[in-house]
Design a protein around this motif. Structure first.
Motif, PDB file in Angstrom:
ATOM      1  N   SER A   1      22.570 -77.797  80.904  1.00 57.29           N
ATOM      2  CA  SER A   1      21.534 -78.033  81.914  1.00 57.29           C
ATOM      3  C   SER A   1      21.612 -77.035  83.060  1.00 57.29           C
ATOM      4  O   SER A   1      20.873 -77.166  84.029  1.00 57.29           O
ATOM      5  N   GLY A   2      22.511 -76.048  82.983  1.00 50.49           N
ATOM      6  CA  GLY A   2      22.397 -74.897  83.859  1.00 50.49           C
ATOM      7  C   GLY A   2      23.441 -74.672  84.924  1.00 50.49           C
ATOM      8  O   GLY A   2      23.329 -73.724  85.704  1.00 50.49           O
ATOM      9  N   TYR A   3      24.503 -75.490  84.977  1.00 44.53           N
ATOM     10  CA  TYR A   3      25.538 -75.244  85.982  1.00 44.53           C
ATOM     11  C   TYR A   3      26.232 -73.900  85.743  1.00 44.53           C
ATOM     12  O   TYR A   3      26.652 -73.236  86.688  1.00 44.53           O
ATOM     13  N   ASP A   4      26.362 -73.512  84.484  1.00 46.21           N
ATOM     14  CA  ASP A   4      27.013 -72.243  84.182  1.00 46.21           C
ATOM     15  C   ASP A   4      26.188 -71.066  84.705  1.00 46.21           C
ATOM     16  O   ASP A   4      26.735 -70.096  85.244  1.00 46.21           O
ATOM     17  N   PHE A   5      24.878 -71.154  84.583  1.00 46.80           N
ATOM     18  CA  PHE A   5      24.039 -70.088  85.135  1.00 46.80           C
ATOM     19  C   PHE A   5      24.104 -70.075  86.652  1.00 46.80           C
ATOM     20  O   PHE A   5      24.143 -69.004  87.280  1.00 46.80           O
ATOM     21  N   MET A   6      24.123 -71.246  87.273  1.00 41.80           N
ATOM     22  CA  MET A   6      24.224 -71.326  88.727  1.00 41.80           C
ATOM     23  C   MET A   6      25.481 -70.623  89.220  1.00 41.80           C
ATOM     24  O   MET A   6      25.456 -69.929  90.242  1.00 41.80           O
ATOM     25  N   GLU A   7      26.577 -70.789  88.500  1.00 41.41           N
ATOM     26  CA  GLU A   7      27.820 -70.105  88.852  1.00 41.41           C
ATOM     27  C   GLU A   7      27.681 -68.604  88.678  1.00 41.41           C
ATOM     28  O   GLU A   7      28.091 -67.817  89.548  1.00 41.41           O
ATOM     29  N   GLN A   8      27.100 -68.164  87.570  1.00 46.97           N
ATOM     30  CA  GLN A   8      26.987 -66.731  87.306  1.00 46.97           C
ATOM     31  C   GLN A   8      26.126 -66.022  88.341  1.00 46.97           C
ATOM     32  O   GLN A   8      26.509 -64.971  88.877  1.00 46.97           O
ATOM     33  N   VAL A   9      24.966 -66.589  88.636  1.00 47.76           N
ATOM     34  CA  VAL A   9      24.058 -65.897  89.553  1.00 47.76           C
ATOM     35  C   VAL A   9      24.588 -65.950  90.989  1.00 47.76           C
ATOM     36  O   VAL A   9      24.421 -64.981  91.756  1.00 47.76           O
ATOM     37  N   THR A  10      25.257 -67.045  91.354  1.00 48.13           N
ATOM     38  CA  THR A  10      25.830 -67.112  92.703  1.00 48.13           C
ATOM     39  C   THR A  10      26.962 -66.113  92.857  1.00 48.13           C
ATOM     40  O   THR A  10      27.058 -65.415  93.879  1.00 48.13           O
ATOM     41  N   ALA A  11      27.840 -66.031  91.855  1.00 46.44           N
ATOM     42  CA  ALA A  11      28.953 -65.081  91.917  1.00 46.44           C
ATOM     43  C   ALA A  11      28.443 -63.647  91.983  1.00 46.44           C
ATOM     44  O   ALA A  11      29.042 -62.793  92.651  1.00 46.44           O
ATOM     45  N   LEU A  12      27.331 -63.373  91.316  1.00 47.14           N
ATOM     46  CA  LEU A  12      26.763 -62.031  91.326  1.00 47.14           C
ATOM     47  C   LEU A  12      26.352 -61.601  92.733  1.00 47.14           C
ATOM     48  O   LEU A  12      26.412 -60.414  93.075  1.00 47.14           O
ATOM     49  N   LEU A  13      25.960 -62.554  93.574  1.00 46.49           N
ATOM     50  CA  LEU A  13      25.502 -62.232  94.930  1.00 46.49           C
ATOM     51  C   LEU A  13      26.644 -61.895  95.880  1.00 46.49           C
ATOM     52  O   LEU A  13      26.412 -61.339  96.951  1.00 46.49           O
ATOM     53  N   HIS A  14      27.870 -62.254  95.508  1.00 46.44           N
ATOM     54  CA  HIS A  14      29.004 -62.083  96.415  1.00 46.44           C
ATOM     55  C   HIS A  14      29.688 -60.735  96.215  1.00 46.44           C
ATOM     56  O   HIS A  14      29.802 -60.244  95.087  1.00 46.44           O
ATOM     57  N   ALA A  15      30.149 -60.173  97.304  1.00 46.53           N
ATOM     58  CA  ALA A  15      30.829 -58.875  97.263  1.00 46.53           C
ATOM     59  C   ALA A  15      32.299 -59.064  96.911  1.00 46.53           C
ATOM     60  O   ALA A  15      32.991 -59.863  97.564  1.00 46.53           O
ATOM     61  N   PRO A  16      32.807 -58.352  95.919  1.00 44.39           N
ATOM     62  CA  PRO A  16      34.189 -58.568  95.472  1.00 44.39           C
ATOM     63  C   PRO A  16      35.237 -58.196  96.508  1.00 44.39           C
ATOM     64  O   PRO A  16      36.303 -58.817  96.560  1.00 44.39           O
ATOM     65  N   ALA A  17      34.967 -57.210  97.336  1.00 45.77           N
ATOM     66  CA  ALA A  17      35.986 -56.719  98.274  1.00 45.77           C
ATOM     67  C   ALA A  17      36.335 -57.737  99.352  1.00 45.77           C
ATOM     68  O   ALA A  17      37.312 -57.562 100.080  1.00 45.77           O
ATOM     69  N   SER A  18      35.549 -58.803  99.466  1.00 45.47           N
ATOM     70  CA  SER A  18      35.790 -59.769 100.542  1.00 45.47           C
ATOM     71  C   SER A  18      36.850 -60.805 100.199  1.00 45.47           C
ATOM     72  O   SER A  18      37.261 -61.566 101.074  1.00 45.47           O
ATOM     73  N   ALA A  19      37.289 -60.844  98.950  1.00 44.93           N
ATOM     74  CA  ALA A  19      38.229 -61.890  98.539  1.00 44.93           C
ATOM     75  C   ALA A  19      39.476 -61.895  99.412  1.00 44.93           C
ATOM     76  O   ALA A  19      39.911 -62.956  99.887  1.00 44.93           O
ATOM     77  N   ASP A  20      40.059 -60.713  99.652  1.00 45.06           N
ATOM     78  CA  ASP A  20      41.298 -60.649 100.438  1.00 45.06           C
ATOM     79  C   ASP A  20      41.074 -60.910 101.928  1.00 45.06           C
ATOM     80  O   ASP A  20      41.786 -61.739 102.515  1.00 45.06           O
TER      81      ASP A  20
END
Length: 813
Positions: A304-323
């Protein structure tokens, strides 16, 4: 024209007594104008009186009269069919509501015990009386208080508790019920009354997660399956529905077997003339862990789409900000920058507390199995307890899908992962016990076959709720690195998803799940899609965010005494992320309304976290301090500097947040699958966790905005839905092709094609461009030499537009 069974695009309605089938019927023209093909309904069967969600079903054999009943549902379907539209309904096969005395099946079990014809319907251990943990105090104290009484109800004597619960009394006791000693009378019943506090330790029937009001159903029993699904099959046979969304499929004994059986039963039904001929549309509510595949042989159309919600949300975030954001969280909270320790602690705590009874019964099942296996001589109950406990501490997915006699090949990787993870926690010399349990989960261990099936089932029906409650409903409320990465089905340990990985996931989706749902907002989300879009901007500006937060902490200090800094930080994120559109720092009434919403969220967040308060034992003094802080920050008389500052910051990042919002829309409507539009989110979705995300929708306003000057988000939705209506094959059958980018900003956009038989859709969607928006950089200067692989410059394609969506003939490709 007969509409297809598989939706082109859904619109989700949450039905309840305040929003009925008749209300939905008035909105059918609006949905048609948007470009929707199917209404996607929350559960329509009879739920507990006053239910605001419908998942506490008390009678699955009839349509809920509070929603208008079957006549009103037929009228709604008629209106939809008149516009060539269809209906998908949410069904609840895993559990039923058993509180309030409205469930006839449950009442019959209470009255007749194991002899009830419905005893087989519920997952009850009949080695002892059915435990009813409904009392506010221990039984003796409740009796002494006079809170338990014998009353007459419809000509029969019942046991009444607190004037709320009415429990049936055995037929054998009816003649003497009014004159017996009440303690003796209670002792003769098929149930044992107990305090609600003993449920975690003594409950002897499977509940839904930790909710004592929801009892698990045995859908694997053919009689139970037919009884609980008869209405759905009739509605499908009469052409009134086109498919179903299956709630919490992982709670069932055999999800794969259930789904195959559901598929076979629905597709064997002859449909009336004028109704879609099938196959039925079936999607499942399934949380997929990172890298976990959904088996393609279940007979379903996808999730029902929770996996897509995770994928598209993660795509919007910048990886360098994790630290840097992790360090900011650690500096403020004094806790780990990483999510893993929070998850482990939550799993350990909940397994030892809220799931203790279920854990012990799982251990007992494996102990009984071990006694029938020759190689298990010397394996003790304690060893099994420790092994199962530690496996559940680190289990990487909701569950495996073995039956005790066999297991799917996909489970192999899961077992290998858990074997690797658990090694650090296994006591010396007990690794073989872990291996033995994993062999039973694989269907390879020896011993009695029936006992193996029971033990494996109990493990799988424990691992799923542990994952849900410990991770999503506990650790997500404790860990605050960036709250946009804490939502249903999300991997909070991961900040971002790179573009190539997203392309790979969409290619796989087009190949295996072209009709799965695509969701970015649901009735279960913890933060609305536009809250997440706004918070995602912070991942691009972690240093600026740190300075802003440090300033806000200074401004909040006079009111934050006695409030944990971690809770203050999560409050600040929430205030910023959910800030209502147009709310001014001087709007006293608007700020008061917002404060009420924030306080409601805050209470739930604190209690779900279970660190300084809980539902079981609320710390009202601490909660009051937190609420006072929230109200003070939203009071212009006390915090005008803070309010001016936060409003200015919301305005400053508004264009970057809007770009993220439109990116989500474009990706949801252009990707392989069926886009799902949650009620009201065609406008800005700045909601918080339920019940905030289920507030009434102002449809009059939505229709006015749709007919007048349409906001950018709604306009893009309508445009893409129009393309889906005009070129259905491009979206339902079209291939997904990634389009390469070159140049200075090649990592700041995603480009792809959907290729049909006669046309193709080309999309170019900018990503993570906060710097451009904050600095006001001209589009041509920003994109520079960035180009598609074909040579077209993004500066020419995009100009000052948020994104590029073009329908091309195949000759133009």
């Amino acid at each position: 024209m007969i509409p297809p069974t598989t939706p082109r695009a859904n619109y989700r309605f949450q039905f309840h007594k305040g929003f009925t089938f008749a209300d939905a019927e008035t909105l059918v023209p609006y949905l048609d104008d948007l470009g929707i093909s199917h209404l996607y309904a929350s559960p329509i069967t009879t739920a507990r009186s006053g239910s605001m969600h419908g998942y506490d079903v008390v009678d699955p054999t009839r349509i809920n009269p509070e929603l208008g009943g079957e006549d009103a549902f037929r009228s709604l379907v008629g209106a939809l069919r008149g516009r060539e539209m269809g209906v998908i309904i949410d069904i609840v096969p895993n559990h039923m509501g058993v509180a309030g005395g409205e469930n006839v099946w449950w009442n019959d079990v209470l009255k007749h015990g194991e002899g009830s014809e419905f005893a087989r319907y519920f997952d009850i251990d009949w080695h002892e009386k059915l435990v009813l943990p409904i009392l506010g105090d221990p039984l003796a104290e409740t009796l002494a208080s006079g809170a338990l009484k014998v009353r007459q109800n419809d000509g029969r004597y019942v046991l009444e508790a607190y004037g709320e619960h009415r429990l049936p009394i055995r037929d054998e006791d009816q003649a003497t019920a009014a004159t017996d000693d009440i303690a003796v009378l209670i002792d003769r019943q098929h149930y044992r009354l107990a305090s609600w506090r003993v449920a975690n330790d003594e409950l002897n029937w499977r509940r839904f997660f930790t909710i004592n009001d929801l009892a698990g159903l045995r859908a694997e029993d053919p009689i139970v399956f037919e009884a609980t699904h008869a209405l759905y099959f009739r509605l499908y046979a009469e052409g009134l529905i086109d498919g179903v969304r299956v709630d919490h499929v992982d709670g069932l004994t055999d999800p794969a077997g259930y789904c195959r059986q559901l598929r076979a039963r629905l597709d064997a039904i002859d449909r009336p003339a004028g109704a879609p001929s099938g196959p039925a549309y079936i999607v499942i509510e399934k949380i997929l862990a990172d890298g976990e595949p959904l088996s393609t042989d279940w007979g379903v159309d996808g999730t029902s789409g929770y996996d897509f919600m995770e994928q598209v949300t993660a795509l919007l975030h910048a990886p360098a900000s994790a630290d840097p954001l992790g360090k900011l969280w650690a500096d403020i909270s004094g806790r780990s920058a990483d999510f893993a320790p929070e998850e482990l602690r939550a799993r350990q705590e909940l397994l030892a507390w809220q799931f203790d009874a279920q854990h012990r019964r799982c251990v007992e099942a494996f102990a009984a199995l071990a006694r029938t296996a020759v190689e298990c001589d010397g394996l003790t109950t304690g060893m099994l307890h420790r092994a199962i406990e530690r496996l559940l501490w680190v289990f990487p997915v909701y569950r495996t899908y073995g039956t005790g006699a066999a297991a799917p090949a996909a489970d192999i990787e899961i077992r290998d992962t858990v074997r690797e993870r658990v090694a650090a926690f296994v006591p010396p010399g007990e690794g073989s016990v872990v291996d033995q349990i994993l062999s039973w989960l694989a269907g390879e261990g020896s011993g009695d076959a029936a006992l193996a099936a029971a033990a494996v089932r109990k493990f799988q029906q424990l691992s799923a709720p542990i994952a849900a409650k410990a991770v999503e409903d506990t650790a997500f409320y404790r860990y605050g690195r960036l709250l946009s990465r804490n939502d249903v089905g999300f991997d909070a340990a991961r900040m971002s998803l790179d573009i190539d990985a997203f392309h790979a996931a969409m290619i796989e989706r087009a190949r295996d799940w072209p009709s799965a749902m695509l969701a970015t907002a649901t009735h279960d989300h913890k933060r609305g899609e536009d809250v997440r879009a706004r918070l995602a901007v912070l991942s691009e500006i972690p240093d600026l965010w740190r300075s802003r937060v440090e300033h806000w902490f200074e401004l909040a200090a006079p009111y934050a005494g006695g409030v944990d800094p971690a809770d203050t930080y999560m409050l600040l994120q929430t205030l910023f992320g959910a800030w209502p559109e147009g709310l001014a720092a001087s709007d006293t009434d608007g700020l008061s309304d917002y404060a009420a919403r924030i306080v409601a969220w805050q209470e739930k967040a604190l209690r779900e976290a279970k660190l300084r308060s809980s539902w079981e034992a609320p710390d009202e003094a601490y909660e009051t301090r937190c609420h006072d802080l929230a109200r003070a920050l939203l009071d212009p008389a006390r915090s005008r500097a803070f309010l001016d500052n936060i409003v200015a910051f919301v305005v400053r990042i508004a264009s970057a947040a809007a770009a993220n919002s439109l990116a989500q829309v474009a990706l949801r409507y252009a990707m392989p699958g069926v886009p799902d539009l949650y009620q009201g989110t065609e406008m800005a979705d700045l909601s918080l966790v339920d019940p905030d995300n289920r507030r009434p929708v102002d449809y009059a306003r939505l229709r006015d905005r749709s007919a007048a000057k349409t906001p950018a988000k709604m306009a893009l939705i309508k445009r893409l839905l129009a393309l889906r209506r005009e070129h259905p094959d491009v979206f339902s059958e079209g291939a997904y092709e990634s389009v390469g980018l070159t140049g200075v900003r090649a990592d700041r956009a995603i480009a792809f094609r959907r290729v049909g038989k006669e046309a193709s859709l080309r999309c170019v969607v900018p990503l993570r461009c906060a710097e451009r928006h904050l600095e006001g950089i001209d589009g041509r200067d920003w994109w520079g030499d960035t180009a598609l692989a074909s040579g077209e410059l993004l500066a020419d394609l995009l100009g000052e537009h948020a994104l590029s969506v073009e329908m091309l003939s195949l000759q133009q490709r």
